[in-house]
Design a protein around this motif. Structure first.
Motif, PDB file in Angstrom:
ATOM      1  N   MET A 171      19.920  -4.095  15.761  1.00 33.60           N
ATOM      2  CA  MET A 171      19.157  -2.920  16.176  1.00 33.60           C
ATOM      3  C   MET A 171      18.806  -2.526  14.400  1.00 33.60           C
ATOM      4  O   MET A 171      20.364  -2.714  14.321  1.00 33.60           O
ATOM      5  CB  MET A 171      19.696  -2.342  17.035  1.00 33.60           C
ATOM      6  CG  MET A 171      19.211  -1.249  17.574  1.00 33.60           C
ATOM      7  SD  MET A 171      20.604  -1.361  19.234  1.00 33.60           S
ATOM      8  CE  MET A 171      19.757   0.963  18.866  1.00 33.60           C
ATOM      9  N   VAL A 172      17.851  -1.305  14.190  1.00 36.45           N
ATOM     10  CA  VAL A 172      17.934  -1.479  12.811  1.00 36.45           C
ATOM     11  C   VAL A 172      18.610   0.405  13.487  1.00 36.45           C
ATOM     12  O   VAL A 172      17.570   1.019  13.956  1.00 36.45           O
ATOM     13  CB  VAL A 172      16.767  -0.780  12.414  1.00 36.45           C
ATOM     14  CG1 VAL A 172      16.486  -0.650  11.090  1.00 36.45           C
ATOM     15  CG2 VAL A 172      15.789  -2.703  12.626  1.00 36.45           C
ATOM     16  N   GLY A 173      19.483   1.373  11.678  1.00 39.96           N
ATOM     17  CA  GLY A 173      19.989   2.359  12.490  1.00 39.96           C
ATOM     18  C   GLY A 173      19.266   3.028  11.201  1.00 39.96           C
ATOM     19  O   GLY A 173      18.246   2.585  10.574  1.00 39.96           O
ATOM     20  N   PRO A 174      19.735   3.956  11.430  1.00 36.24           N
ATOM     21  CA  PRO A 174      19.454   5.307  10.195  1.00 36.24           C
ATOM     22  C   PRO A 174      19.432   5.207   8.220  1.00 36.24           C
ATOM     23  O   PRO A 174      19.877   4.177   8.225  1.00 36.24           O
ATOM     24  CB  PRO A 174      19.592   5.673  10.074  1.00 36.24           C
ATOM     25  CG  PRO A 174      21.292   6.159  11.105  1.00 36.24           C
ATOM     26  CD  PRO A 174      20.484   4.420  11.644  1.00 36.24           C
ATOM     27  N   SER A 175      18.437   4.801   7.711  1.00 42.45           N
ATOM     28  CA  SER A 175      18.282   4.306   6.703  1.00 42.45           C
ATOM     29  C   SER A 175      19.367   5.228   5.627  1.00 42.45           C
ATOM     30  O   SER A 175      19.623   5.303   4.529  1.00 42.45           O
ATOM     31  CB  SER A 175      16.788   4.162   5.997  1.00 42.45           C
ATOM     32  OG  SER A 175      16.468   5.193   6.153  1.00 42.45           O
ATOM     33  N   LEU A 176      19.362   6.432   5.662  1.00 41.21           N
ATOM     34  CA  LEU A 176      20.082   7.839   5.454  1.00 41.21           C
ATOM     35  C   LEU A 176      21.437   7.761   6.023  1.00 41.21           C
ATOM     36  O   LEU A 176      21.562   7.907   6.920  1.00 41.21           O
ATOM     37  CB  LEU A 176      19.557   8.863   5.564  1.00 41.21           C
ATOM     38  CG  LEU A 176      17.897   9.312   4.184  1.00 41.21           C
ATOM     39  CD1 LEU A 176      17.119   9.930   4.070  1.00 41.21           C
ATOM     40  CD2 LEU A 176      18.160   7.937   2.832  1.00 41.21           C
ATOM     41  N   SER A 177      22.057   7.939   5.143  1.00 40.83           N
ATOM     42  CA  SER A 177      23.692   8.286   5.423  1.00 40.83           C
ATOM     43  C   SER A 177      23.534  10.210   6.031  1.00 40.83           C
ATOM     44  O   SER A 177      22.983  10.566   5.503  1.00 40.83           O
ATOM     45  CB  SER A 177      25.048   7.911   4.836  1.00 40.83           C
ATOM     46  OG  SER A 177      24.761   8.909   3.092  1.00 40.83           O
ATOM     47  N   ASP A 178      24.447  11.000   6.566  1.00 36.42           N
ATOM     48  CA  ASP A 178      24.583  12.049   6.740  1.00 36.42           C
ATOM     49  C   ASP A 178      24.972  12.648   5.656  1.00 36.42           C
ATOM     50  O   ASP A 178      23.376  13.780   5.685  1.00 36.42           O
ATOM     51  CB  ASP A 178      25.875  12.505   8.220  1.00 36.42           C
ATOM     52  CG  ASP A 178      24.813  11.889   9.157  1.00 36.42           C
ATOM     53  OD1 ASP A 178      24.070  11.508   9.308  1.00 36.42           O
ATOM     54  OD2 ASP A 178      26.399  11.853  10.062  1.00 36.42           O
ATOM     55  N   ASP A 179      25.206  11.972   4.827  1.00 42.90           N
ATOM     56  CA  ASP A 179      25.056  12.465   3.661  1.00 42.90           C
ATOM     57  C   ASP A 179      24.088  12.864   2.583  1.00 42.90           C
ATOM     58  O   ASP A 179      23.576  14.291   1.910  1.00 42.90           O
ATOM     59  CB  ASP A 179      26.379  12.724   2.738  1.00 42.90           C
ATOM     60  CG  ASP A 179      27.689  13.078   3.480  1.00 42.90           C
ATOM     61  OD1 ASP A 179      27.865  13.785   3.565  1.00 42.90           O
ATOM     62  OD2 ASP A 179      28.683  12.202   2.534  1.00 42.90           O
ATOM     63  N   GLU A 180      23.731  12.189   2.553  1.00 42.72           N
ATOM     64  CA  GLU A 180      21.889  12.155   1.942  1.00 42.72           C
ATOM     65  C   GLU A 180      21.093  12.376   2.308  1.00 42.72           C
ATOM     66  O   GLU A 180      20.433  13.129   2.190  1.00 42.72           O
ATOM     67  CB  GLU A 180      22.005  10.516   2.212  1.00 42.72           C
ATOM     68  CG  GLU A 180      22.902   9.059   0.829  1.00 42.72           C
ATOM     69  CD  GLU A 180      21.861   7.702   0.988  1.00 42.72           C
ATOM     70  OE1 GLU A 180      22.671   7.014  -0.103  1.00 42.72           O
ATOM     71  OE2 GLU A 180      21.765   7.616   2.114  1.00 42.72           O
ATOM     72  N   ARG A 181      21.276  12.888   3.804  1.00 42.04           N
ATOM     73  CA  ARG A 181      20.083  13.409   4.699  1.00 42.04           C
ATOM     74  C   ARG A 181      20.331  14.673   4.547  1.00 42.04           C
ATOM     75  O   ARG A 181      19.482  15.535   3.731  1.00 42.04           O
ATOM     76  CB  ARG A 181      20.288  13.430   6.493  1.00 42.04           C
ATOM     77  CG  ARG A 181      19.301  14.177   7.640  1.00 42.04           C
ATOM     78  CD  ARG A 181      19.388  12.761   8.646  1.00 42.04           C
ATOM     79  NE  ARG A 181      19.473  12.032   9.111  1.00 42.04           N
ATOM     80  CZ  ARG A 181      19.017  11.780   9.294  1.00 42.04           C
ATOM     81  NH1 ARG A 181      17.503  11.209   9.509  1.00 42.04           N
ATOM     82  NH2 ARG A 181      19.209  10.117   8.946  1.00 42.04           N
ATOM     83  N   ARG A 182      21.747  15.738   4.266  1.00 42.28           N
ATOM     84  CA  ARG A 182      21.872  16.862   3.826  1.00 42.28           C
ATOM     85  C   ARG A 182      21.541  17.033   2.030  1.00 42.28           C
ATOM     86  O   ARG A 182      20.368  17.948   2.475  1.00 42.28           O
ATOM     87  CB  ARG A 182      23.404  17.413   4.097  1.00 42.28           C
ATOM     88  CG  ARG A 182      23.291  17.546   5.354  1.00 42.28           C
ATOM     89  CD  ARG A 182      25.835  17.762   5.113  1.00 42.28           C
ATOM     90  NE  ARG A 182      26.577  17.337   5.047  1.00 42.28           N
ATOM     91  CZ  ARG A 182      26.266  16.915   6.087  1.00 42.28           C
ATOM     92  NH1 ARG A 182      26.298  16.558   7.202  1.00 42.28           N
ATOM     93  NH2 ARG A 182      27.921  15.145   6.038  1.00 42.28           N
ATOM     94  N   VAL A 183      21.162  15.965   1.357  1.00 38.81           N
ATOM     95  CA  VAL A 183      20.971  16.136  -0.076  1.00 38.81           C
ATOM     96  C   VAL A 183      19.759  16.487  -0.085  1.00 38.81           C
ATOM     97  O   VAL A 183      18.932  16.920  -0.222  1.00 38.81           O
ATOM     98  CB  VAL A 183      21.461  14.841  -0.608  1.00 38.81           C
ATOM     99  CG1 VAL A 183      20.982  15.379  -2.224  1.00 38.81           C
ATOM    100  CG2 VAL A 183      23.435  15.439  -1.176  1.00 38.81           C
ATOM    101  N   ALA A 184      19.296  15.472   0.622  1.00 34.28           N
ATOM    102  CA  ALA A 184      17.163  15.591   0.775  1.00 34.28           C
ATOM    103  C   ALA A 184      17.007  16.905   1.503  1.00 34.28           C
ATOM    104  O   ALA A 184      15.728  17.261   0.932  1.00 34.28           O
ATOM    105  CB  ALA A 184      16.671  14.194   1.816  1.00 34.28           C
TER     106      ALA A 184
END
Length: 73
Positions: free
Chosen positions: A1-14
């Motif tokens: 199964m494939v998960g999200p490519s960004l962590s929560d911190d990376e998602r917030r920064v983006a």
């Protein structure tokens, strides 16, 4: 199964970068419109400042609409 490519911190920064880019785009476009209208330097700076304010208000509105939309799904 494939998960999200960004962590929560990376998602917030983006997300923060996208928000700042959006506000900057609206602000700079206000300055460019003033430049095209042969505004003085002070008028151009005021147009950029007003554009930043309008961009920030528009961003806050879009974020609230997005939260409501996600909550309703």
């Amino acid at each position: 199964m494939v998960g999200p490519s960004l962590s929560d911190d990376e998602r917030r920064v983006a997300s923060r970068r996208l928000e700042l880019g959006f506000v900057a785009l609206v602000g700079v476009s206000g300055g460019l419109v003033a430049l095209a209208a042969d505004a003085t330097a002070v008028q151009g700076l005021l147009a950029v400042a007003a554009g930043f304010l309008v961009g920030w208000l528009l961003l806050r509105y879009l974020v609230s609409v997005g939260r409501e939309w996600r909550a309703s799904r």
